[in-house]
Design a protein around this motif. Structure first.
Motif, PDB file in Angstrom:
ATOM      1  N   SER A  38       0.825  -1.205   0.000  1.00 61.89           N
ATOM      2  CA  SER A  38       0.000   0.000   0.000  1.00 61.89           C
ATOM      3  C   SER A  38       0.861   1.257   0.000  1.00 61.89           C
ATOM      4  O   SER A  38       2.063   1.199   0.297  1.00 61.89           O
ATOM      5  CB  SER A  38      -0.903   0.005   1.234  1.00 61.89           C
ATOM      6  OG  SER A  38      -1.755  -1.131   1.205  1.00 61.89           O
TER       7      SER A  38
ATOM      8  N   HIS B 213      -0.543   8.772   2.282  1.00 60.43           N
ATOM      9  CA  HIS B 213      -1.332   9.917   1.828  1.00 60.43           C
ATOM     10  C   HIS B 213      -0.546  10.819   0.864  1.00 60.43           C
ATOM     11  O   HIS B 213       0.674  10.789   0.840  1.00 60.43           O
ATOM     12  CB  HIS B 213      -1.832  10.733   3.024  1.00 60.43           C
ATOM     13  CG  HIS B 213      -0.731  11.340   3.834  1.00 60.43           C
ATOM     14  ND1 HIS B 213      -0.186  10.717   4.932  1.00 60.43           N
ATOM     15  CD2 HIS B 213      -0.063  12.509   3.703  1.00 60.43           C
ATOM     16  CE1 HIS B 213       0.755  11.493   5.437  1.00 60.43           C
ATOM     17  NE2 HIS B 213       0.859  12.576   4.714  1.00 60.43           N
TER      18      HIS B 213
ATOM     19  N   SER C 243      -0.040  10.715  -2.171  1.00 63.52           N
ATOM     20  CA  SER C 243       0.781  10.103  -3.216  1.00 63.52           C
ATOM     21  C   SER C 243       0.360  10.644  -4.579  1.00 63.52           C
ATOM     22  O   SER C 243      -0.792  11.028  -4.779  1.00 63.52           O
ATOM     23  CB  SER C 243       0.641   8.585  -3.173  1.00 63.52           C
ATOM     24  OG  SER C 243       1.321   8.085  -2.034  1.00 63.52           O
TER      25      SER C 243
ATOM     26  N   ALA D 177      -4.489   2.754  -1.269  1.00 60.61           N
ATOM     27  CA  ALA D 177      -3.891   4.095  -1.321  1.00 60.61           C
ATOM     28  C   ALA D 177      -4.462   4.954  -0.195  1.00 60.61           C
ATOM     29  O   ALA D 177      -5.649   4.853   0.123  1.00 60.61           O
ATOM     30  CB  ALA D 177      -4.166   4.752  -2.672  1.00 60.61           C
TER      31      ALA D 177
ATOM     32  N   LEU E  94      -5.205  10.948  -2.813  1.00 65.30           N
ATOM     33  CA  LEU E  94      -4.442  10.362  -3.921  1.00 65.30           C
ATOM     34  C   LEU E  94      -4.551  11.261  -5.158  1.00 65.30           C
ATOM     35  O   LEU E  94      -5.632  11.695  -5.537  1.00 65.30           O
ATOM     36  CB  LEU E  94      -4.995   8.968  -4.250  1.00 65.30           C
ATOM     37  CG  LEU E  94      -4.337   8.260  -5.443  1.00 65.30           C
ATOM     38  CD1 LEU E  94      -2.917   7.828  -5.104  1.00 65.30           C
ATOM     39  CD2 LEU E  94      -5.160   7.053  -5.895  1.00 65.30           C
ATOM     40  N   GLY E  95      -3.406  11.527  -5.758  1.00 67.80           N
ATOM     41  CA  GLY E  95      -3.405  12.248  -7.042  1.00 67.80           C
ATOM     42  C   GLY E  95      -3.880  13.681  -6.975  1.00 67.80           C
ATOM     43  O   GLY E  95      -4.394  14.204  -7.971  1.00 67.80           O
TER      44      GLY E  95
ATOM     45  N   ILE F 125      -2.715   6.458 -12.686  1.00 66.58           N
ATOM     46  CA  ILE F 125      -2.584   5.688 -11.444  1.00 66.58           C
ATOM     47  C   ILE F 125      -3.479   4.451 -11.549  1.00 66.58           C
ATOM     48  O   ILE F 125      -4.640   4.562 -11.975  1.00 66.58           O
ATOM     49  CB  ILE F 125      -3.017   6.521 -10.217  1.00 66.58           C
ATOM     50  CG1 ILE F 125      -2.291   7.872 -10.187  1.00 66.58           C
ATOM     51  CG2 ILE F 125      -2.781   5.761  -8.925  1.00 66.58           C
ATOM     52  CD1 ILE F 125      -2.779   8.810  -9.093  1.00 66.58           C
TER      53      ILE F 125
ATOM     54  N   VAL G 184      -4.861   1.363  -9.045  1.00 65.13           N
ATOM     55  CA  VAL G 184      -4.920   0.871  -7.664  1.00 65.13           C
ATOM     56  C   VAL G 184      -5.822  -0.368  -7.620  1.00 65.13           C
ATOM     57  O   VAL G 184      -6.943  -0.360  -8.139  1.00 65.13           O
ATOM     58  CB  VAL G 184      -5.461   1.949  -6.692  1.00 65.13           C
ATOM     59  CG1 VAL G 184      -5.446   1.422  -5.250  1.00 65.13           C
ATOM     60  CG2 VAL G 184      -4.628   3.227  -6.788  1.00 65.13           C
TER      61      VAL G 184
ATOM     62  N   VAL H 150      -9.103   3.187  -2.047  1.00 63.28           N
ATOM     63  CA  VAL H 150      -8.485   4.522  -2.018  1.00 63.28           C
ATOM     64  C   VAL H 150      -9.184   5.303  -0.901  1.00 63.28           C
ATOM     65  O   VAL H 150     -10.411   5.491  -0.962  1.00 63.28           O
ATOM     66  CB  VAL H 150      -8.652   5.241  -3.367  1.00 63.28           C
ATOM     67  CG1 VAL H 150      -8.164   6.673  -3.274  1.00 63.28           C
ATOM     68  CG2 VAL H 150      -7.907   4.486  -4.457  1.00 63.28           C
TER      69      VAL H 150
ATOM     70  N   LEU I 197      -9.718  10.739  -2.790  1.00 61.01           N
ATOM     71  CA  LEU I 197      -9.029  11.303  -3.942  1.00 61.01           C
ATOM     72  C   LEU I 197      -8.761  12.785  -3.699  1.00 61.01           C
ATOM     73  O   LEU I 197      -9.577  13.485  -3.104  1.00 61.01           O
ATOM     74  CB  LEU I 197      -9.893  11.141  -5.202  1.00 61.01           C
ATOM     75  CG  LEU I 197     -10.092   9.703  -5.689  1.00 61.01           C
ATOM     76  CD1 LEU I 197     -11.137   9.662  -6.808  1.00 61.01           C
ATOM     77  CD2 LEU I 197      -8.772   9.122  -6.178  1.00 61.01           C
TER      78      LEU I 197
ATOM     79  N   CYS J 153      -8.631  14.736  -9.110  1.00 64.07           N
ATOM     80  CA  CYS J 153      -8.309  13.347  -9.450  1.00 64.07           C
ATOM     81  C   CYS J 153      -9.606  12.522  -9.447  1.00 64.07           C
ATOM     82  O   CYS J 153     -10.383  12.602  -8.493  1.00 64.07           O
ATOM     83  CB  CYS J 153      -7.316  12.774  -8.453  1.00 64.07           C
ATOM     84  SG  CYS J 153      -6.765  11.097  -8.875  1.00 64.07           S
TER      85      CYS J 153
ATOM     86  N   TYR K 213      -7.035   5.790 -12.192  1.00 66.15           N
ATOM     87  CA  TYR K 213      -7.319   7.158 -11.741  1.00 66.15           C
ATOM     88  C   TYR K 213      -6.460   8.138 -12.545  1.00 66.15           C
ATOM     89  O   TYR K 213      -5.334   7.825 -12.920  1.00 66.15           O
ATOM     90  CB  TYR K 213      -7.013   7.323 -10.242  1.00 66.15           C
ATOM     91  CG  TYR K 213      -7.820   6.384  -9.368  1.00 66.15           C
ATOM     92  CD1 TYR K 213      -9.067   6.750  -8.881  1.00 66.15           C
ATOM     93  CD2 TYR K 213      -7.328   5.116  -9.057  1.00 66.15           C
ATOM     94  CE1 TYR K 213      -9.816   5.883  -8.102  1.00 66.15           C
ATOM     95  CE2 TYR K 213      -8.069   4.232  -8.278  1.00 66.15           C
ATOM     96  CZ  TYR K 213      -9.309   4.620  -7.797  1.00 66.15           C
ATOM     97  OH  TYR K 213     -10.050   3.760  -7.039  1.00 66.15           O
TER      98      TYR K 213
END
Lengths: 239, 461
Positions: free
Chosen positions: A144, A147, A149, A164, A168-169, A177, A179, A183, A186, A190, A222
């Motif tokens: 995994s 945060h 990322s 994730a 994310l993103g 991305i 996954v 998640v 987001l 994202c 994503y």
């Protein structure tokens, strides 16, 4: 869309130069690495979590680090194949241009930060800000990621076989991305996107390059909604 | 800033409604709600978004103008102008780097990106700086071959965005400048609006063409001075301890930031005051964050002195340097070198009255133009429009930069000789007095005609 990926090394070259960091200092190691030419091999014993191990590689060499590495291991790698048999500290393979970096354990924050190319494989987990500002690198994480990322991720692919963390993103540009797990949330701009055949194909290639056999069909893609690419009054609450 | 109401443009108001005639009518302008403020409020109400512009702080702050030199007379004797030597060279980065920079003049060119500036403008800066033996600096967007080719001494900035950052260029650089902030916006990241993100600029930054690019304000892989120490060590390892490593800070807490930069292993500390320029930032940020250059220098020097590192870790000061007097004053307060940005662009022709008509068409005026973010610069400097950029001949521009750098250096020498100094570095705070209580307190030199330095009774910084 490019589907070519570097893959992690199978075997090292013939003659291997060994550095024991209980005796040799990091400067001696890096000086030797900078003078090396394609095909040479290096082994680093007793790394002891020291920083800046094997940074600035500029040739197709193999480096095996037998143990844990500190900050910025394999930083700015250009063409080298680096294996860390242990955990890696902050910023492993930061700003990598090409080649491969394989961490058999876990990685700390900012793994693969701003990297332009090459392949970073982390068998374990990666902490916060994995792939921050990535600019073309491929990152495959077996576990995994933390945060934030892929914050401001510009280009490249980030594959996460576990879960994730939050945001994310956030503010992602054109990076993609994938996954497999959940998640937590987001980040701004994202969104989840459809897995089209070309995405399944590139994901299969990335997993294969990382030596994994996960089923691409189990992943979600994503990427950027591209709504924040230009300033607009109506978006002010998103910042 | 762009004014949308034509008859409120500075040019129009200056021509049609001169202040004396308004006063004669008994009209009084508010000091709080002056015409510029009224225009700002109405622009905000119309657009719903903050104003973004170039340049540094435009407000009046205590500056080098508020200091005067005490020329030699009876107690000290001067040097002969044109006959006795007054050195101007400086070595930067000899703390750790095996290849420190040795510049012929203490006046260097500050970091400005290709992207913010046209390729011709960058080339002109490189040509001019190389002619007089000083350095130029890249910016948020990487190193161009033109710039590397034309700059004899090139400082490569290492920024939070890391746009275009790569080990080949790192090895080609003559020094590396780790940028934490800049004076126009301490705590803020870079910004380049879509008008200037052409295919080449976008390619160098790995971004889509035409987006409004907002760079990160924090570095992606380190936080705080302990991490910075490890980061600097990594950069030294990658470049085999050859290159000087600068740390650039926007002036806000320069005493602590300078001390921490030294602790983190910097060879050179660059302190940029709030008058230092930017290519694009929110006006509210430019005018309200950071401290004046004058206030920053003594704090940075104090930190270096207390650590026993003054003159060992060199201090470069920037933010509002315009004349040789400014150069000499910065040196007297303890700087080892200075950097110019806005002044260099002006030397290239920025805000020249020869473009008055075109500035008027853009809703601005010569002397007021600050819309660097728009990319429509009539002088061809802060633009990526090939037609506009063509107006700046890099060879002629290079000559202008070289001329200006020579004038700054000669002016500083003139003052140094008058103070009896055989090198610009020998200027000292004792050569200065202040004209105002504020500048005396900030610069830590006595108010002219007194021995009073306000603020020295209590806690130092």
């Amino acid at each position: 869309m490019t589907t070519t990926v570097d893959s992690i090394p199978v075997s090292a070259g013939a003659e291997t130069e060994v550095f024991d960091l209980k005796i040799d200092d990091v400067r001696t190691l890096n000086r030797a690495i900078h003078q090396a030419s394609d095909g040479q091999s290096f082994t680093v014993d007793n790394p002891g979590g020291k920083h800046s191990l094997a940074v600035g590689i500029n040739a197709g060499i193999d480096v095996e680090i037998n143990g844990h590495a500190g900050y910025y291991a394999a930083g700015m790698n250009q063409g080298g194949r680096v294996t860390i048999l242990g955990n890696a500290g902050v910023g492993v393979a930061e700003n990598m241009m090409s080649g491969t970096v394989h961490v058999t354990g876990d990685a700390s924050q900012s793994a693969g930060a701003t990297a332009h190319g090459g392949l970073l494989v982390i068998d374990g987990n990666a902490s916060a800000r994995c792939g921050i500002s990535m600019k073309g690198v491929d990152i495959v994480v077996g576990g995994s990621i933390g945060h934030m990322s892929a914050f401001m991720a510009q280009a490249g692919r980030l594959v996460v076989c576990g879960d994730a963390g939050e945001a994310l993103g956030d503010s992602i540009y054109e990076a993609r991305i994938y996954v497999k797990g959940t998640v937590a949330s987001l980040g701004a701009d994202c969104i989840a996107k459809e897995m089209r055949p070309e995405h399944l194909l590139e994901l299969r290639g990335l997993l294969h390059a990382a030596g994994r056999d996960d089923d691409p069909a189990g992943f979600t893609r994503y990427g950027s909604a591209r709504t924040l690419y230009n300033f607009h009054v109506d978006n002010s609450s998103a910042y | 800033m762009t004014l949308t109401v034509p008859d409120q443009s500075p040019a129009a108001s200056a021509c049609s409604l001169a202040a004396p005639s308004l006063a004669a009518l008994g009209l009084r302008e508010s000091a709080t709600f002056d015409r510029a403020t009224i225009a700002d409020i109405q622009r905000a109400a119309e657009t719903g978004i903050y104003d973004i512009r170039g340049w540094g702080a435009k407000r009046h702050v205590p500056h080098f103008d508020d200091l005067l030199f005490l020329g030699a007379s009876m107690s000290r004797y001067p040097l002969e102008g044109y006959r006795e030597k007054c050195g101007t060279d400086v070595v930067l980065g000899d703390r750790y780097a095996s290849r420190p920079l040795h510049l012929d003049t203490v006046v260097t060119i500050a970091g400005m990106s290709f992207g913010a500036l046209s390729a011709n403008a960058k080339e002109a800066l490189g040509r001019g700086a190389s002619e007089v033996g000083t350095s130029t600096t890249t910016g948020d967007g990487g190193m161009t071959p033109e710039e590397r080719g034309q700059s004899r001494h090139l400082v490569y900035q290492y920024l939070p965005s890391r746009y275009g950052m790569n080990p080949d260029d790192l090895r080609k650089a003559d020094a590396i400048e780790v940028v934490l902030g800049q004076g126009a916006k301490p705590g803020g990241g870079g910004m380049l609006l879509g008008q200037k993100i052409t295919e080449r600029v976008a390619g160098m930054r790995t971004l889509p063409v035409g987006i409004d690019q907002r760079s990160a304000c924090r570095h992606p892989d380190w936080t705080g001075p302990d991490d910075l120490e490890i980061k600097i060590a990594e950069l030294r390892e990658i470049t085999d301890w050859e290159k000087p490593i600068y740390v650039k800070i926007g002036a806000s807490r320069p005493y602590y930031d300078t001390a921490l930069a030294v602790k983190a292993g910097a060879d050179v500390v660059v302190v940029d005051g709030m008058q230092g320029g930017t290519a694009a930032t929110q006006q509210v940020f430019i005018e309200n964050v950071g401290i004046p250059t004058l206030a920053a220098i003594p704090q940075a020097v104090q930190a270096l002195q207390e650590l026993g590192m003054h003159r060992k870790v060199q201090l470069i000061v920037s933010g509002g340097i315009r004349t040789g007097a400014d150069v000499a004053k910065a040196m007297a307060l303890g700087a080892d070198a200075v950097a110019i940005g806005t002044a260099a662009l002006i030397a290239l022709g920025d805000n020249s009255p020869r473009y008055a008509d075109e500035y008027a068409r853009l809703g601005s005026a010569a002397g007021f133009y600050d819309d660097f973010q728009d990319g429509r610069d009539p002088a061809g400097i802060s633009t990526q429009d090939p037609e506009l950029a063509k107006r700046l001949d890099p060879v002629a521009g290079g000559r202008r930069i070289a001329n200006y750098l020579r004038v700054l250096t000669m002016e500083a020498q003139t003052i140094a000789r008058a103070c009896g100094k055989a090198h610009l570095r020998n200027l000292e705070p004792e050569d200065l007095v202040a004209l105002t209580v504020e500048s005396a307190a900030m610069a830590r030199v006595p108010l002219a005609g007194t021995s009073w330095i306000p603020g020295t009774g209590g806690a130092g910084c």
